[in-house]
Motif scaffolding. Structure first.
Motif, mmCIF file in Angstrom:
data_model
loop_
_atom_site.group_PDB
_atom_site.id
_atom_site.type_symbol
_atom_site.label_atom_id
_atom_site.label_comp_id
_atom_site.label_asym_id
_atom_site.label_seq_id
_atom_site.Cartn_x
_atom_site.Cartn_y
_atom_site.Cartn_z
ATOM 1 N N THR A 53 0.315 -0.858 -0.368
ATOM 2 C CA THR A 53 -0.648 -0.143 0.314
ATOM 3 C C THR A 53 0.795 1.507 0.393
ATOM 4 O O THR A 53 0.612 2.118 -0.784
ATOM 5 N N TYR A 54 1.831 1.098 1.350
ATOM 6 C CA TYR A 54 2.576 2.377 0.725
ATOM 7 C C TYR A 54 3.388 2.250 -0.413
ATOM 8 O O TYR A 54 3.161 3.480 -0.862
ATOM 9 N N ALA A 55 3.723 1.557 -1.205
ATOM 10 C CA ALA A 55 4.061 1.585 -2.713
ATOM 11 C C ALA A 55 3.015 2.329 -4.140
ATOM 12 O O ALA A 55 3.433 2.772 -4.020
ATOM 13 N N LEU A 56 2.509 1.861 -3.684
ATOM 14 C CA LEU A 56 0.869 2.693 -3.968
ATOM 15 C C LEU A 56 1.203 3.819 -4.083
ATOM 16 O O LEU A 56 0.753 4.949 -4.950
ATOM 17 N N CYS A 57 1.111 4.484 -2.792
ATOM 18 C CA CYS A 57 1.442 5.501 -2.843
ATOM 19 C C CYS A 57 2.587 6.582 -2.350
ATOM 20 O O CYS A 57 2.308 7.969 -2.530
ATOM 21 N N GLY A 58 3.417 6.189 -3.538
ATOM 22 C CA GLY A 58 4.761 6.540 -3.719
ATOM 23 C C GLY A 58 5.524 6.828 -2.325
ATOM 24 O O GLY A 58 6.293 7.816 -3.096
ATOM 25 N N VAL A 59 5.331 6.125 -1.637
ATOM 26 C CA VAL A 59 6.447 5.903 -0.820
ATOM 27 C C VAL A 59 7.713 5.344 -0.780
ATOM 28 O O VAL A 59 7.489 3.683 -0.914
ATOM 29 N N ASN A 60 8.642 5.235 -0.707
ATOM 30 C CA ASN A 60 9.959 4.884 -0.678
ATOM 31 C C ASN A 60 10.436 4.336 0.382
ATOM 32 O O ASN A 60 11.588 5.136 0.688
ATOM 33 N N LEU A 61 10.258 3.051 0.565
ATOM 34 C CA LEU A 61 11.049 2.292 2.244
ATOM 35 C C LEU A 61 12.022 2.217 2.618
ATOM 36 O O LEU A 61 12.851 2.349 3.528
ATOM 37 N N ASP A 62 12.698 2.647 1.393
ATOM 38 C CA ASP A 62 14.529 2.333 1.237
ATOM 39 C C ASP A 62 14.961 3.803 0.904
ATOM 40 O O ASP A 62 16.040 3.536 1.364
ATOM 41 N N SER A 63 14.069 5.020 1.466
ATOM 42 C CA SER A 63 14.883 6.131 1.001
ATOM 43 C C SER A 63 15.875 6.016 2.302
ATOM 44 O O SER A 63 15.615 6.667 3.423
ATOM 45 N N PRO A 64 16.862 6.857 2.373
ATOM 46 C CA PRO A 64 17.728 7.924 3.272
ATOM 47 C C PRO A 64 16.705 8.452 4.210
ATOM 48 O O PRO A 64 17.674 8.524 5.423
ATOM 49 N N ASP A 65 16.497 9.148 4.112
ATOM 50 C CA ASP A 65 15.199 10.092 4.446
ATOM 51 C C ASP A 65 14.988 9.670 5.548
ATOM 52 O O ASP A 65 13.811 10.418 6.160
ATOM 53 N N LEU A 66 14.512 8.257 5.525
ATOM 54 C CA LEU A 66 13.108 8.142 6.215
ATOM 55 C C LEU A 66 13.563 7.070 6.854
ATOM 56 O O LEU A 66 14.279 6.236 7.293
ATOM 57 N N ALA A 67 13.505 7.604 8.704
ATOM 58 C CA ALA A 67 13.280 6.741 10.124
ATOM 59 C C ALA A 67 12.310 6.166 10.403
ATOM 60 O O ALA A 67 11.635 6.791 10.621
ATOM 61 N N VAL A 68 12.357 4.494 10.351
ATOM 62 C CA VAL A 68 11.188 3.320 10.631
ATOM 63 C C VAL A 68 11.438 3.769 12.632
ATOM 64 O O VAL A 68 12.406 2.830 12.601
ATOM 65 N N GLY A 69 10.598 4.120 12.936
ATOM 66 C CA GLY A 69 10.389 4.634 14.665
ATOM 67 C C GLY A 69 9.241 4.889 15.585
ATOM 68 O O GLY A 69 8.866 5.039 14.606
ATOM 69 N N SER A 70 9.517 5.009 16.496
ATOM 70 C CA SER A 70 8.813 5.432 16.823
ATOM 71 C C SER A 70 8.997 7.082 17.479
ATOM 72 O O SER A 70 9.521 7.546 17.818
ATOM 73 N N VAL A 71 7.331 7.759 17.779
ATOM 74 C CA VAL A 71 7.986 9.139 18.422
ATOM 75 C C VAL A 71 7.948 9.274 19.738
ATOM 76 O O VAL A 71 8.289 10.416 20.202
ATOM 77 N N HIS A 72 7.490 8.196 20.429
ATOM 78 C CA HIS A 72 7.927 8.588 21.545
ATOM 79 C C HIS A 72 9.493 7.302 21.905
ATOM 80 O O HIS A 72 9.549 6.936 22.846
ATOM 81 N N ASP A 73 10.699 7.402 20.706
ATOM 82 C CA ASP A 73 11.948 7.063 20.974
ATOM 83 C C ASP A 73 13.092 8.760 21.621
ATOM 84 O O ASP A 73 12.597 8.480 20.852
ATOM 85 N N THR A 74 12.755 8.310 22.868
ATOM 86 C CA THR A 74 13.518 9.862 22.871
ATOM 87 C C THR A 74 14.830 9.711 22.404
ATOM 88 O O THR A 74 14.948 10.903 21.889
ATOM 89 N N ARG A 75 15.699 9.442 22.369
ATOM 90 C CA ARG A 75 16.527 9.097 21.578
ATOM 91 C C ARG A 75 16.290 9.258 20.098
ATOM 92 O O ARG A 75 17.205 10.511 19.318
ATOM 93 N N LEU A 76 16.172 8.919 19.455
ATOM 94 C CA LEU A 76 15.799 9.055 18.299
ATOM 95 C C LEU A 76 15.275 10.102 17.377
ATOM 96 O O LEU A 76 15.699 10.920 17.049
ATOM 97 N N VAL A 77 14.064 10.524 18.226
ATOM 98 C CA VAL A 77 13.941 12.496 18.390
ATOM 99 C C VAL A 77 14.944 13.088 18.417
ATOM 100 O O VAL A 77 15.327 14.385 18.054
#
Length: 363
Positions: A53-77
């Motif tokens: 579904t993400y691919a259908l919507c044009g989302v490149n899941l391998d993009s270097p500017d995309l971090a997969v994670g949670s907004v309550h991950d204190t260190r990552l945010v």
């Protein structure tokens, strides 16, 4: 170059951290930021859809500017915000039904996650402004929802009717509290009914009228209208929503403001159905369930928005529906399997069940 273009041009060379950037609004915000010459880093947990579904919507899941994670991950945010000139906080566990079904996840994302983003923003010496995406749902049904069309001004009483809206209202208050205290600039935006290409309905989420009715028409199902389709909504095309967000990042008059983000005009659900029927001549309009969770509705008063941002939306609903239908014709696989399998009677029963659940949650 006009003043509006100058405001967008001011983003060139800046770095923007975008939470929820794989969602409908986030995808368009990212695209427009890149077009404006900004660099973008995106954080999204990718829980809203599967990889196809993400691919259908044009989302490149391998993009270097995309971090997969949670907004309550204190260190990552904190790492992302430390490098950002601007932040757009759009991440949320969305839809009323989704929050009712999974309140723990809703709390983790919409409350704990927002707190994590705001605390990191408050500590940043570099940040120029944070834009928090709230929701027009904080207004609830308004004061006369069953008999009169509402015009919602930013100073109207907040009357959230569900977990999602309550969390957004809390996020607004916490944004003001933490960032005022820290001396960090912000703008709170309340989007109305955002729609557009890439919007894919979710089970038991019945508030995306343009996407849902278009998909029903595409598969040959009738277009069911609650209350005869008398309800009205302030529909805002996603390209306009994203442009408004970009203006809110840089417009001086938007500093520390809470602003509606809408088109400022109403369209009835019946008008939507009739416009969709124009693209699918064999589609039939029929009566649907009568739901207390489907108020008469209204529109945003966009006076303050237009003055603060120096901008107003451009896309008409007719053109926006045509845009969505074109995308749907080009991307038929976007129609989810559950929607294809769901019959009309089953659909109406599901609507009534969601209505009963919402009533019980308020009692």
């Amino acid at each position: 170059m006009g003043s509006i273009d100058n405001r967008l041009a001011a983003l060139a060379g800046s770095h923007v951290f975008l939470t929820g950037g794989a969602g409908l609004i986030g995808r368009q915000v990212r695209a427009q930021l890149l077009e404006a010459g900004a660099s973008v880093s995106v954080l999204d947990n990718l829980s809203a859809a599967d990889r196809d579904t993400y691919a259908l919507c044009g989302v490149n899941l391998d993009s270097p500017d995309l971090a997969v994670g949670s907004v309550h991950d204190t260190r990552l945010v904190a790492e992302h915000i430390a490098r950002a000139d601007y932040v757009v906080h759009a991440a949320a566990h969305s839809t009323v039904a989704g929050c009712l079904a999974d309140p723990d996840t809703a709390f983790a994302s919409n409350i704990a996650g927002t707190e994590t983003v705001l605390r990191a923003a408050a500590r940043s010496p570099r940040l120029k402004r944070l834009v928090f995406l709230s929701s027009a749902q904080v207004y609830g049904h308004g004061s006369a929802s069953r008999t009169h069309e509402q015009v919602f001004t930013e100073d109207a009483p907040a009357q959230p009717l569900n977990l999602y809206a309550s969390a957004k209202l809390w996020g607004e208050a916490q944004t003001r509290f933490l960032l005022n205290h820290a001396g960090v600039d912000y703008t709170v935006l309340r989007p109305f009914s955002v729609y557009g290409p890439g919007q894919i309905p979710k089970p038991k989420a019945f508030n995306w009228a343009i996407a849902q009715l278009s998909m029903y028409a595409a598969i040959g199902d009738p277009l069911p209208l609650n209350h005869g389709g008398r309800q009205v909504r302030d529909f805002l095309h996603v390209t306009d929503a994203a442009t408004g967000i970009l203006h809110a990042l840089t417009a001086p008059a938007a500093s520390r403001q809470t602003l509606n983000l809408g088109a400022g005009r109403t369209t009835s659900i019946r008008q939507v159905a009739e416009m969709i029927q124009g693209h699918f001549p064999h589609a039939k309009i029929t009566d649907g369930a009568s739901s207390a969770q489907d108020p008469l509705g209204g529109r945003a008063d966009i006076t303050a928005m237009a003055e603060a941002l120096g901008w107003e939306p451009k896309m008409t609903v007719a053109d926006g529906i045509a845009d969505f239908v074109t995308w749907l014709h080009d991307t038929p696989a976007a129609i989810p399997g559950w929607l294809r399998e769901e019959g009309g009677a089953q659909r109406l029963a599901a609507w009534r069940a969601v209505d009963d659940t919402a009533r019980a949650a308020r009692s």
